[in-house]
Write an enzyme that holds these catalytic residues in place. Structure first.
Site, PDB file in Angstrom:
ATOM      1  N   ASN A 164     -31.543   8.746   9.065  1.00 38.63           N
ATOM      2  CA  ASN A 164     -32.680   7.872   9.369  1.00 38.63           C
ATOM      3  C   ASN A 164     -32.231   6.407   9.457  1.00 38.63           C
ATOM      4  O   ASN A 164     -32.573   5.693  10.408  1.00 38.63           O
ATOM      5  CB  ASN A 164     -33.759   8.070   8.299  1.00 38.63           C
ATOM      6  CG  ASN A 164     -35.101   7.578   8.766  1.00 38.63           C
ATOM      7  OD1 ASN A 164     -35.246   6.405   9.092  1.00 38.63           O
ATOM      8  ND2 ASN A 164     -36.082   8.469   8.808  1.00 38.63           N
ATOM      9  N   ALA A 165     -31.433   5.987   8.480  1.00 36.34           N
ATOM     10  CA  ALA A 165     -30.940   4.601   8.468  1.00 36.34           C
ATOM     11  C   ALA A 165     -30.035   4.355   9.670  1.00 36.34           C
ATOM     12  O   ALA A 165     -30.099   3.281  10.300  1.00 36.34           O
ATOM     13  CB  ALA A 165     -30.187   4.330   7.171  1.00 36.34           C
TER      14      ALA A 165
ATOM     15  N   ASP B  95     -23.318  12.415   9.109  1.00 37.32           N
ATOM     16  CA  ASP B  95     -23.735  13.279   8.005  1.00 37.32           C
ATOM     17  C   ASP B  95     -23.565  12.489   6.710  1.00 37.32           C
ATOM     18  O   ASP B  95     -22.743  11.581   6.639  1.00 37.32           O
ATOM     19  CB  ASP B  95     -22.894  14.569   7.949  1.00 37.32           C
ATOM     20  CG  ASP B  95     -23.604  15.700   7.214  1.00 37.32           C
ATOM     21  OD1 ASP B  95     -24.098  16.628   7.885  1.00 37.32           O
ATOM     22  OD2 ASP B  95     -23.673  15.657   5.962  1.00 37.32           O
ATOM     23  N   SER B  96     -24.341  12.875   5.682  1.00 38.39           N
ATOM     24  CA  SER B  96     -24.217  12.165   4.404  1.00 38.39           C
ATOM     25  C   SER B  96     -23.306  12.915   3.434  1.00 38.39           C
ATOM     26  O   SER B  96     -23.150  12.496   2.294  1.00 38.39           O
ATOM     27  CB  SER B  96     -25.605  11.958   3.787  1.00 38.39           C
ATOM     28  OG  SER B  96     -26.236  13.208   3.607  1.00 38.39           O
TER      29      SER B  96
ATOM     30  N   CYS C  75     -35.408  23.880  10.231  1.00 34.89           N
ATOM     31  CA  CYS C  75     -35.092  25.164   9.585  1.00 34.89           C
ATOM     32  C   CYS C  75     -36.011  25.368   8.388  1.00 34.89           C
ATOM     33  O   CYS C  75     -35.687  26.079   7.450  1.00 34.89           O
ATOM     34  CB  CYS C  75     -33.622  25.214   9.176  1.00 34.89           C
ATOM     35  SG  CYS C  75     -33.142  23.939   8.025  1.00 34.89           S
TER      36      CYS C  75
ATOM     37  N   ASP D  41     -30.378  18.153  13.583  1.00 33.10           N
ATOM     38  CA  ASP D  41     -30.392  19.448  12.887  1.00 33.10           C
ATOM     39  C   ASP D  41     -30.469  19.203  11.381  1.00 33.10           C
ATOM     40  O   ASP D  41     -29.531  19.497  10.638  1.00 33.10           O
ATOM     41  CB  ASP D  41     -29.129  20.246  13.261  1.00 33.10           C
ATOM     42  CG  ASP D  41     -29.141  21.642  12.655  1.00 33.10           C
ATOM     43  OD1 ASP D  41     -30.232  22.116  12.274  1.00 33.10           O
ATOM     44  OD2 ASP D  41     -28.060  22.253  12.568  1.00 33.10           O
TER      45      ASP D  41
HETATM   46  N1  SAH Z   1     -25.662  21.207  12.652  1.00 32.59           N
HETATM   47  C1  SAH Z   1     -24.827  21.737  11.612  1.00 32.59           C
HETATM   48  C2  SAH Z   1     -25.621  22.156  10.378  1.00 32.59           C
HETATM   49  C3  SAH Z   1     -26.451  21.056   9.765  1.00 32.59           C
HETATM   50  S1  SAH Z   1     -27.009  21.395   8.155  1.00 32.59           S
HETATM   51  C4  SAH Z   1     -23.972  22.877  12.169  1.00 32.59           C
HETATM   52  O1  SAH Z   1     -24.208  23.315  13.314  1.00 32.59           O
HETATM   53  O2  SAH Z   1     -23.074  23.343  11.483  1.00 32.59           O
HETATM   54  C5  SAH Z   1     -27.699  19.909   7.634  1.00 32.59           C
HETATM   55  C6  SAH Z   1     -26.724  18.809   7.299  1.00 32.59           C
HETATM   56  O3  SAH Z   1     -27.484  17.636   6.998  1.00 32.59           O
HETATM   57  C7  SAH Z   1     -25.822  19.035   6.088  1.00 32.59           C
HETATM   58  O4  SAH Z   1     -24.490  18.921   6.491  1.00 32.59           O
HETATM   59  C8  SAH Z   1     -26.175  17.886   5.104  1.00 32.59           C
HETATM   60  O5  SAH Z   1     -25.035  17.348   4.456  1.00 32.59           O
HETATM   61  C9  SAH Z   1     -26.780  16.860   6.030  1.00 32.59           C
HETATM   62  N2  SAH Z   1     -27.747  15.923   5.470  1.00 32.59           N
HETATM   63  C10 SAH Z   1     -28.759  16.170   4.613  1.00 32.59           C
HETATM   64  N3  SAH Z   1     -29.526  15.066   4.429  1.00 32.59           N
HETATM   65  C11 SAH Z   1     -28.974  14.087   5.188  1.00 32.59           C
HETATM   66  C12 SAH Z   1     -29.316  12.715   5.444  1.00 32.59           C
HETATM   67  N4  SAH Z   1     -30.388  12.155   4.885  1.00 32.59           N
HETATM   68  N5  SAH Z   1     -28.541  12.016   6.304  1.00 32.59           N
HETATM   69  C13 SAH Z   1     -27.448  12.590   6.868  1.00 32.59           C
HETATM   70  N6  SAH Z   1     -27.095  13.878   6.680  1.00 32.59           N
HETATM   71  C14 SAH Z   1     -27.839  14.625   5.852  1.00 32.59           C
END
Ligand code: SAH
Length: 404
Positions: free
Chosen positions: A288-289, A257-258, A347, A307
């Site tokens: 993506n990276a 996660d970022s 979503c 997700d």
């Molecule tokens: N699967 C989780 C909810 C995910 S919500 C659950 O079940 O609780 C989407 C998440 O993507 C958020 O935590 C957000 O911080 C992260 N996010 C957004 N853009 C991102 C990116 N480019 N790379 C990594 N994480 C990202």
């Protein structure tokens, strides 16, 4: 009582009980922000009681289609109770659940989640904002909860001309004799027997992604059934799917996660649920990276969860979002072992389930990989969609088995 007259031919959607009227459909009439108005057809006949929103393109949101209904404290009390009662039809395996899901529960612009003994609410329309104190009282009376946190900091409030607002609406521990520090906004829920903690003040949305509850359980079941060992959880937030994977018997989970603060909770959740911390690895990175470098390094996974956040809030963003979805899904198919499982979601309200299916199919073709759909996934049952308001449907997903 002020009234709003619609243009001729613009009555149709209200007659079909769709709860919105756009600015362009209004012939005449006006009111203050959130004030209750009588909405009439071009010929003066009653259509609904509604909240007026002078700043929004969605000028009117219906409260009731019954001319005899008064929009007052008793109305909100009854509507909140009906929404809560509807949840008892489902066997929800958690004390974290959505009690009010906006338009689908007859309360446009209101979302209320219950996290154990704490309620967390978002008021995102002029109407729900105006009735906030009444709604807050109705929520406490209907649930028996004493604490209600407000998370009215969603961007959509700007479209309604409302400033962001967060804080305790009822039961502020700071004024009730306790210290008002962040510990007071931390809550622990039990979902499918798993302990999950969240912060109603700092967490995303109202604190947690309750809409993925059923899908986390489904993931644990598939991991167990297929005997999957090494799981990659992308966009993991605080690690809901990480815990699900370990509960399903996975030997190793890599979570990405970022958001640093979200990621910090992943390891705490692993330990809180009695799993070996060494089985879980976290990466603060752009997904993506991370996927691209994983591919270069020749990594492989038995299961991957994708997700991501909303790439397409509306249909206008669909084309660019489609490319972004396709990209991460193509990379995920490449990183999966044959016989591996992809749990992939969107979503985005602007991407239909059909279109998402096509995007993922395109990603598989490009990888290239063959995939069989094991299960179609959707939002949890306490996030309902009504016949009248299909716009409410946003979360869709697919469980796909990569063919050998
Ligand atoms: N699967 C989780 C909810 C995910 S919500 C659950 O079940 O609780 C989407 C998440 O993507 C958020 O935590 C957000 O911080 C992260 N996010 C957004 N853009 C991102 C990116 N480019 N790379 C990594 N994480 C990202």
């Amino acid at each position: 009582m002020k009234s709003i007259r619609l243009k001729e031919g613009k009555e149709r959607s209200l007659l079909r009980r769709h709860p919105w009227v756009f600015e362009s459909a209004v012939a005449k009439g006006g009111a203050d922000a959130g004030e209750t108005v009588r909405v009439e057809g071009h010929d003066g006949r009653f259509l609904c009681w509604a909240a007026f929103s002078p700043a929004s393109r969605i000028r009117v949101r219906a409260w009731s289609f019954d001319e005899a209904q008064r929009i007052d404290a008793a109305f909100f009390d009854a509507t909140v109770r009906r929404a809560i009662a509807a949840r008892t039809h489902f066997a929800i395996a958690s004390d974290g659940l959505r009690l009010v899901h906006g338009e689908a529960d007859g309360l446009p612009g209101l979302v209320v989640d219950r996290y154990a003994g704490v309620l967390s609410a978002q008021f995102s329309s002029a109407g729900s904002e105006r009735w906030k104190p009444v709604i807050a009282d109705a929520l406490l009376a209907a649930t028996g909860a004493t604490r209600l946190f407000e998370r009215s900091d969603a961007q959509v409030r700007e479209l309604e001309g409302l400033p962001a607002q967060t804080g305790w609406l009822r039961g502020d521990p700071g004024t009730d004799g306790h210290a008002g520090d962040t510990a007071d906004t931390t809550v622990q829920i039990t979902e499918h027997g798993w302990q999950l903690s969240l912060d109603v003040a700092q967490g995303h949305k109202t604190g947690f992604y309750l809409d993925q509850r059923d899908n986390r359980a489904a993931f644990a079941r598939w991991v167990r059934q297929l005997g999957l060992q090494h799981v990659l959880n992308c966009y993991c937030y605080t690690g809901g799917f990480t815990v699900a994977a370990l509960a399903g018997g996975a030997a190793r989970v890599t979570s990405v996660d970022s958001s640093g603060p979200a990621l910090q909770r992943v390891q705490a959740h692993v330990q809180l649920n009695g799993f070996d911390p060494a089985a879980s690895t976290c990466h603060d990175a752009d997904v993506n990276a991370f996927l691209r470098s994983g591919l270069q390094e020749g990594r492989r996974f038995d299961a991957i969860v994708l997700d991501p956040p909303k790439f397409a809030p509306t249909a206008a963003h669909a084309e660019r979002a489609a490319r972004a979805y396709k990209d991460i899904n193509r990379l995920a198919f490449k990183l999966l072992v044959p016989g591996g499982l992809l749990f992939t979601f969107s979503c985005s309200g602007g991407i239909s389930a059909d279109l998402f299916h096509k995007i993922v199919a395109g990603a598989a073709a490009d990888a290239p990989a063959d995939g069989a759909i094991l299960q179609r996934l959707e939002g949890a049952c306490d996030h309902p969609t009504t016949m009248e308001f299909p716009e409410g449907e946003y979360l869709k997903g697919l469980a796909i088995l990569k063919q050998a």
